[in-house]
Design an enzyme around this catalytic site. Structure first.
Site, PDB file in Angstrom:
ATOM      1  N   ALA A   1      -9.585   5.229   5.091  1.00  0.00           N
ATOM      2  CA  ALA A   1      -9.454   6.395   5.985  1.00  0.00           C
ATOM      3  C   ALA A   1     -10.770   7.143   6.123  1.00  0.00           C
ATOM      4  O   ALA A   1     -11.448   7.419   5.137  1.00  0.00           O
ATOM      5  CB  ALA A   1      -8.372   7.352   5.530  1.00  0.00           C
ATOM      6  N   GLY A   2     -11.063   7.465   7.346  1.00  0.00           N
ATOM      7  CA  GLY A   2     -12.233   8.282   7.649  1.00  0.00           C
ATOM      8  C   GLY A   2     -13.430   7.502   8.156  1.00  0.00           C
ATOM      9  O   GLY A   2     -14.261   8.034   8.889  1.00  0.00           O
TER      10      GLY A   2
ATOM     11  N   LYS B   1       0.871  -1.177   0.000  1.00  0.00           N
ATOM     12  CA  LYS B   1       0.000   0.000   0.000  1.00  0.00           C
ATOM     13  C   LYS B   1       0.909   1.227   0.000  1.00  0.00           C
ATOM     14  O   LYS B   1       1.696   1.422   0.936  1.00  0.00           O
ATOM     15  CB  LYS B   1      -0.895   0.006   1.247  1.00  0.00           C
ATOM     16  CG  LYS B   1      -1.741   1.269   1.373  1.00  0.00           C
ATOM     17  CD  LYS B   1      -2.545   1.277   2.673  1.00  0.00           C
ATOM     18  CE  LYS B   1      -2.995   2.688   3.002  1.00  0.00           C
ATOM     19  NZ  LYS B   1      -3.614   2.781   4.314  1.00  0.00           N
TER      20      LYS B   1
END
Lengths: 258, 368
Positions: free
Chosen positions: A183-184, A96
């Site tokens: 993310a988030g 990643k």
């Protein structure tokens, strides 16, 4: 659930999880088991193969695909070096790409990420770039050989949900690669929302790691991802701006000639 | 704009008058905001805000959990030398003090590093006294080359350098800088730094920025609490950290909150900073800058250190000796100050785990 193909590998779970921020890494095997995840990302900078204390990789079951990430890289060159080191350390071919040169908001640098993607894809890595949602950047990453692209839903660790929804939706609609919302996402309902939108998968770390009960939260996310995917495949009914009145205002038009 | 220019916008604030005009509603509103301004940060340092520490703690805890999780990075300082050319009224290493002075040879550095490495620590902070003559950059460079064999992350706490010198050490393997302004108030700075190159306030003030320009990975700054009104010093520390984080977004910024400890110096005008005051500073900083790292050293008692962990501490020293060669006991010398928390690395590791947090031994690596 229908399998997700990434880099020629079929995944039965569409939930990817991270390994940062846990109060105790020893809980990881149970979280992984209950979440059903098959892909686990780990920051290479945290891996200490010679550790006298603890090695985070020891807590990741062998059957999982290890997704080393390049956390800490500030440019493409550093990301490439970390990826190569990860492979040399036996962490496999998946990587990643995480290039962040902003320690205030931790937003990824799409330009440097694209450069790293191109180099590593040519070297045979299965590259999953973490990015700020942007159609053009995602297309360039796809052209550079990314196996999937991972737009953020909100700033990393923020648990604020999919604030970038419109942009992620455009990517889902236009990019011919799996879109993994990374993310988030702070709640299982938000993971379900991403999957209903048509995201191929979600990557969740903070929301599970900092939950009071990470094991149960892992399972909750697994169920949410499954539900969201089923809803997407079942094709939800269209949204309407106005209610469909049982006594329509224009009903008289169908009552024969006036 | 330099930090000094940014700081100049705030340095003439009449703190007492500002604090007097604050209301409880101002404090509560500030605590609940997602992003606060410099003056709202100052409000959180006010005497009135001290009545809302629990609210501040909950907010800071949440911010810390969100950005750093339940982890605390461990490191230890390693003193290479205690030679110093400065006369500072608050420091044992002051040139005016008759203490036992030492400098480790490269062989002794290797031995000391090996001893520390055996505890499992991977992050180290290299310290010297402030003597360019006795511990030149070339000596520190050689030391770093040895330390790279044992540690993944090497930070330095030495005299301020030029940008070129910082670059030289970064190229050798240094990734972090700790440098304390000691006291931001220029008048007091001049008084407590009686003689030596450290009298140059601006050269020291701009040191973290020079390191950022030289592409250091992380900077850790702070004021030595006890030399001046802590509210003013904490405010300026926050401004400094905010300036660095906003200007050099690729650099990790953190703050230490060292309180003046017993030492072999002559400074007697110590401003008392209570545990409660220390907590208020820490919480205000965390709310002002959620991504800010907070380091708590062994200057603080173990009970307090244990309690501070959930409030936003990201880094703690462990198994500390402030003596030159103190880990391998290769030299008997005077430490820089008395430490309060004398626990071993294993003991601190266990204490962090008992609080439901994870001690992290490695969070960085150099890739060459």
């Amino acid at each position: 659930m229908d399998p997700l193909m990434i880099g020629g590998t079929a995944l039965n779970s569409r939930l990817l999880i991270g390994t940062g921020k846990y109060a105790n890494d020893a809980v990881m095997p149970e979280v992984i088991k209950k979440s059903g995840t098959e892909v686990v990302t780990v920051a290479l900078r945290r891996v200490d193969m010679e550790s006298k204390q603890d090695n985070i990789i020891e807590h990741i079951p062998e059957e999982c695909i290890l997704l080393p990430n390049t956390s800490g890289a500030r440019n493409a060159e550093e990301a490439v070096r970390i990826a190569r080191l990860a492979r040399a350390m036996g962490c496999g071919d998946w990587v990643k790409i995480e290039v962040i040169s902003d320690n205030k908001y931790l937003l990824p640098d799409n330009y440097e990420t694209t450069k790293a993607t191109e180099i590593l894809a040519k070297e045979g890595f299965v590259v999953l770039p973490y990015m700020s949602p942007d159609l053009k950047a995602a297309q360039r990453m796809a052209d550079a050989g990314a196996a999937a692209v991972m737009p953020l839903g909100a700033p990393i660790g923020s648990n604020r949900g999919i604030r970038t929804k419109e942009l992620v939706q455009i990517m889902i609609d236009e990019i011919d690669l799996p879109i993994i919302v990374d993310a988030g996402i702070g709640k299982p309902s938000e993971a379900a929302e991403a999957m209903e939108m048509g995201a191929a998968a979600v990557l969740v770390n903070t929301a599970i790691a900092t939950a009071q009960d990470p094991v149960n939260m892992g399972e909750a996310f697994a169920l949410a991802v499954k539900a969201g995917r089923m809803a997407y495949l079942a094709k939800t009914g269209p949204e309407k701006v106005y209610a469909s009145a049982s006594s329509p205002l224009t009903g008289f038009l169908h009552e024969g000639d006036l | 704009m330099s930090f000094y220019e940014y700081y100049s916008n705030y340095k003439n604030i009449e703190h007492e008058a500002f604090f007097k005009n604050l209301t409880e509603a101002d404090i509560l509103r500030t605590i609940s905001k997602s992003k606060i301004s410099e003056l709202e940060f100052l409000a959180l340092l006010s005497p009135l805000a001290a009545n809302y520490l629990e609210d501040m703690a909950r907010r800071a805890h949440q911010a810390s959990l969100q950005h750093f999780g339940k982890t605390v990075l461990l490191y230890t300082p390693m003193y290479l030398a205690n030679h110093c050319t400065n006369h500072c009224s608050y420091c044992t290493f002051s040139v005016a003090n008759n203490i036992s002075r030492h400098k480790l040879s490269l062989e002794e550095i290797d031995k000391e590093a090996k001893t520390i490495s055996a505890t499992g620590l991977k992050h180290i902070l290299v310290l010297t006294g402030e003597s360019r003559k006795d511990t030149p950059v070339s000596y520190i460079t050689e030391a770093v080359k040895i330390l790279k064999k044992y540690f993944d992350s090497i930070s330095i706490e030495i005299y301020p350098l030029t940008e070129e010198e910082y670059k030289q050490l970064i190229d050798a393997g240094v990734d972090g800088l700790t440098i304390y302004q000691e006291v931001y108030n220029e008048k007091i700075y001049d008084q407590v730094h009686i003689s030596g190159p450290k009298k140059d306030y601006h050269f020291r003030l701009d040191a973290p920025e020079r390191a950022c320009k030289a592409k250091i990975r992380s900077v850790n700054i702070g004021a030595l609490l006890g030399l001046n009104d802590w509210r003013k010093e904490a405010f300026t520390t926050g401004l400094h950290a905010n300036y660095l984080q906003s200007t050099y977004m690729d650099v990790e910024t953190s703050v230490s909150l060292p309180r003046l400890r017993p030492h072999k110096g002559s400074f007697e005008q110590v401003v008392h900073v209570s545990d409660k005051d220390l907590v208020q500073i820490m919480l205000a900083l965390k709310i002002f800058m959620p991504y800010l790292g907070i380091t708590i050293s062994t200057r603080e008692k173990q009970e307090l250190r244990n309690h501070l962990i959930p409030l936003g501490v990201t880094k703690m020293s462990a198994g500390v000796s402030t003596e030159v060669g103190g880990h391998s006991s290769c030299i008997d010398g005077d430490g820089q100050f008395e430490i309060s928390d004398t626990r071993s690395v294993d003991e601190i590791r266990d204490a962090i785990r008992e609080r439901g947090f994870q001690p992290v031994f490695k969070n960085w690596m150099q890739i060459t």
